[in-house]
Structures are given as structure tokens and as C-alpha cells.
Design a protein around this motif. Structure first.
Motif, short mmCIF file in Angstrom:
data_model
loop_
_atom_site.label_atom_id
_atom_site.label_comp_id
_atom_site.label_asym_id
_atom_site.label_seq_id
_atom_site.Cartn_x
_atom_site.Cartn_y
_atom_site.Cartn_z
N UNK A 79 0.07 -4.79 12.56
CA UNK A 79 0.39 -3.89 13.66
C UNK A 79 1.80 -3.35 13.52
N UNK A 80 2.01 -2.21 14.13
CA UNK A 80 3.37 -1.67 14.28
C UNK A 80 3.51 -1.20 15.72
N UNK A 81 4.31 -1.96 16.48
CA UNK A 81 4.58 -1.59 17.85
C UNK A 81 5.80 -0.69 17.84
N UNK A 82 5.63 0.53 18.35
CA UNK A 82 6.71 1.52 18.31
C UNK A 82 7.11 1.88 19.74
N UNK A 83 8.34 1.59 20.07
CA UNK A 83 8.88 1.89 21.40
C UNK A 83 10.02 2.90 21.28
N UNK A 84 10.37 3.50 22.41
CA UNK A 84 11.47 4.46 22.46
C UNK A 84 11.35 5.50 21.35
N UNK A 85 10.17 6.07 21.22
CA UNK A 85 9.91 7.01 20.14
C UNK A 85 10.75 8.26 20.26
N UNK A 86 11.14 8.79 19.11
CA UNK A 86 11.97 9.99 19.03
C UNK A 86 11.22 11.06 18.23
N UNK A 87 11.56 12.32 18.45
CA UNK A 87 10.91 13.38 17.67
C UNK A 87 11.03 13.17 16.16
N UNK A 88 12.12 12.58 15.73
CA UNK A 88 12.30 12.34 14.29
C UNK A 88 11.40 11.23 13.75
N UNK A 89 10.67 10.55 14.62
CA UNK A 89 9.69 9.57 14.17
C UNK A 89 8.36 10.24 13.80
N UNK A 90 8.25 11.53 14.07
CA UNK A 90 7.04 12.26 13.75
C UNK A 90 6.77 12.23 12.24
N UNK A 91 5.59 11.77 11.88
CA UNK A 91 5.23 11.63 10.47
C UNK A 91 3.80 11.12 10.37
N UNK A 92 3.29 11.11 9.14
CA UNK A 92 2.06 10.39 8.86
C UNK A 92 2.47 8.97 8.47
N UNK A 93 1.87 8.00 9.12
CA UNK A 93 2.20 6.59 8.88
C UNK A 93 1.11 5.95 8.02
N UNK A 94 1.55 5.31 6.96
CA UNK A 94 0.64 4.66 6.01
C UNK A 94 0.91 3.17 5.99
N UNK A 95 -0.14 2.39 5.80
CA UNK A 95 0.06 0.96 5.56
C UNK A 95 -0.30 0.66 4.11
N UNK A 96 0.32 -0.39 3.59
CA UNK A 96 -0.11 -0.88 2.28
C UNK A 96 -0.11 -2.40 2.29
N UNK A 97 -0.80 -2.96 1.31
CA UNK A 97 -0.92 -4.41 1.24
C UNK A 97 -1.02 -4.85 -0.21
N UNK A 98 -0.28 -5.92 -0.51
CA UNK A 98 -0.45 -6.61 -1.80
C UNK A 98 -1.48 -7.70 -1.57
N UNK A 99 -2.64 -7.60 -2.23
CA UNK A 99 -3.67 -8.58 -1.98
C UNK A 99 -4.44 -8.93 -3.25
N UNK A 100 -5.14 -10.05 -3.16
CA UNK A 100 -6.00 -10.50 -4.25
C UNK A 100 -7.45 -10.43 -3.78
N UNK A 101 -8.33 -9.97 -4.66
CA UNK A 101 -9.74 -9.87 -4.29
C UNK A 101 -10.50 -11.14 -4.60
N UNK A 102 -9.94 -12.00 -5.46
CA UNK A 102 -10.52 -13.32 -5.68
C UNK A 102 -9.41 -14.22 -6.22
N UNK A 103 -9.74 -15.50 -6.40
CA UNK A 103 -8.72 -16.48 -6.77
C UNK A 103 -8.08 -16.17 -8.11
N UNK A 104 -8.82 -15.58 -9.02
CA UNK A 104 -8.31 -15.36 -10.38
C UNK A 104 -7.61 -14.01 -10.55
N UNK A 105 -7.76 -13.14 -9.59
CA UNK A 105 -7.19 -11.80 -9.75
C UNK A 105 -5.69 -11.82 -9.51
N UNK A 106 -5.04 -10.74 -9.90
CA UNK A 106 -3.61 -10.61 -9.62
C UNK A 106 -3.44 -9.85 -8.31
#
Length: 121
Positions: A79-106
Motif C-alpha cells: 500500500x501507499x497511503x498518500x496524505x496532504x497531496x500536492x499538484x506536483x504529486x500528479x503522475x502515473x504511479x507504478x509498483x514493482x517487486x523483487x520476487x521468486x516464483x519457486x524455491x530454486x528461482x532467482x
């Protein structure tokens, strides 16, 4: 197949609040590091906030004290809780994650498609 899907974006007046969510679904063994980035028109994508496996957090100076990042590992959701938002916060927000799909994967980096946040003055 792993998917990251952001939600919660929208139009809000300056001073208002929004909560963004990022749901990771599919074949996921473990998630390490999660981040929120944003990209405004004509600007480079920039890091907004990140959260590690031990729930250690990091914020861009421009959002410190206004945004809070959190994760629910049981739900594979960030989650991203955003308070006191400003016009300069206007943007497309993306999330990313470093994850493994199984025990042996990187650990591999995955990105979501983004959600638009617009803050009117």
C-alpha cells in the motif's frame, strides 16, 4: 504467470488523501523488496518509497512525512497511503517487486501497469 496490479488512483484536490494498492498474483514463492515509483509527463520515473523484507522503509525527500508505505505479506499486497497531496504529486504511479516464483528461482523484478493520480489545485 506473475502479475502486479495497482489500484486506488484517481482525481483529488490538493490537501486530500488517496491510498494506492499493489496486488501481486500468480505463482509467487516469496517477495523480497517492494517499491512505488512515479512518472510525471515529460519527466523520468522516480522512486517514491520502498519497503524491504524486514519492513525497513525508504522515502523520497519530496514525500517524507506525507506518504506511508506498508505491506501485507499474507495478502501479497503493498500500500501507499498518500496524505496532504500536492499538484506536483500528479503522475502515473507504478509498483514493482523483487520476487521468486519457486524455491530454486532467482529474485526477478516485476512491474505493474500503473495507476494515474491527479491532484488539482
Amino acid at each position: 504467470q506473475v502479475q502486479l496490479v495497482e489500484s486506488g488512483g484517481g482525481l483529488v484536490q490538493a490537501g486530500g488523501s488517496l491510498r494506492l494498492s499493489c496486488l501481486a498474483s500468480g505463482s509467487i514463492f516469496s517477495i523480497n523488496h517492494l517499491s512505488w515509483y512515479r512518472q510525471a509527463p515529460g519527466k523520468q520515473r522516480e522512486l517514491v518509497a520502498s519497503i524491504g523484507n524486514g519492513d525497513n522503509t525508504n522515502y523520497a525527500d519530496s514525500v517524507k512525512g506525507r506518504f506511508t508505505i506498508s505491506r501485507d505479506s499474507a495478502k501479497n499486497t503493498m500500500y501507499l497511503h498518500m496524505n496532504s497531496l500536492k499538484p506536483e504529486d500528479t503522475a502515473v504511479y507504478f509498483c514493482n517487486a523483487f520476487l521468486k516464483v519457486n524455491e530454486r528461482s532467482i529474485y526477478t523484478l516485476y512491474w505493474g501497469q500503473g495507476t494515474q493520480v491527479t491532484v488539482s489545485s
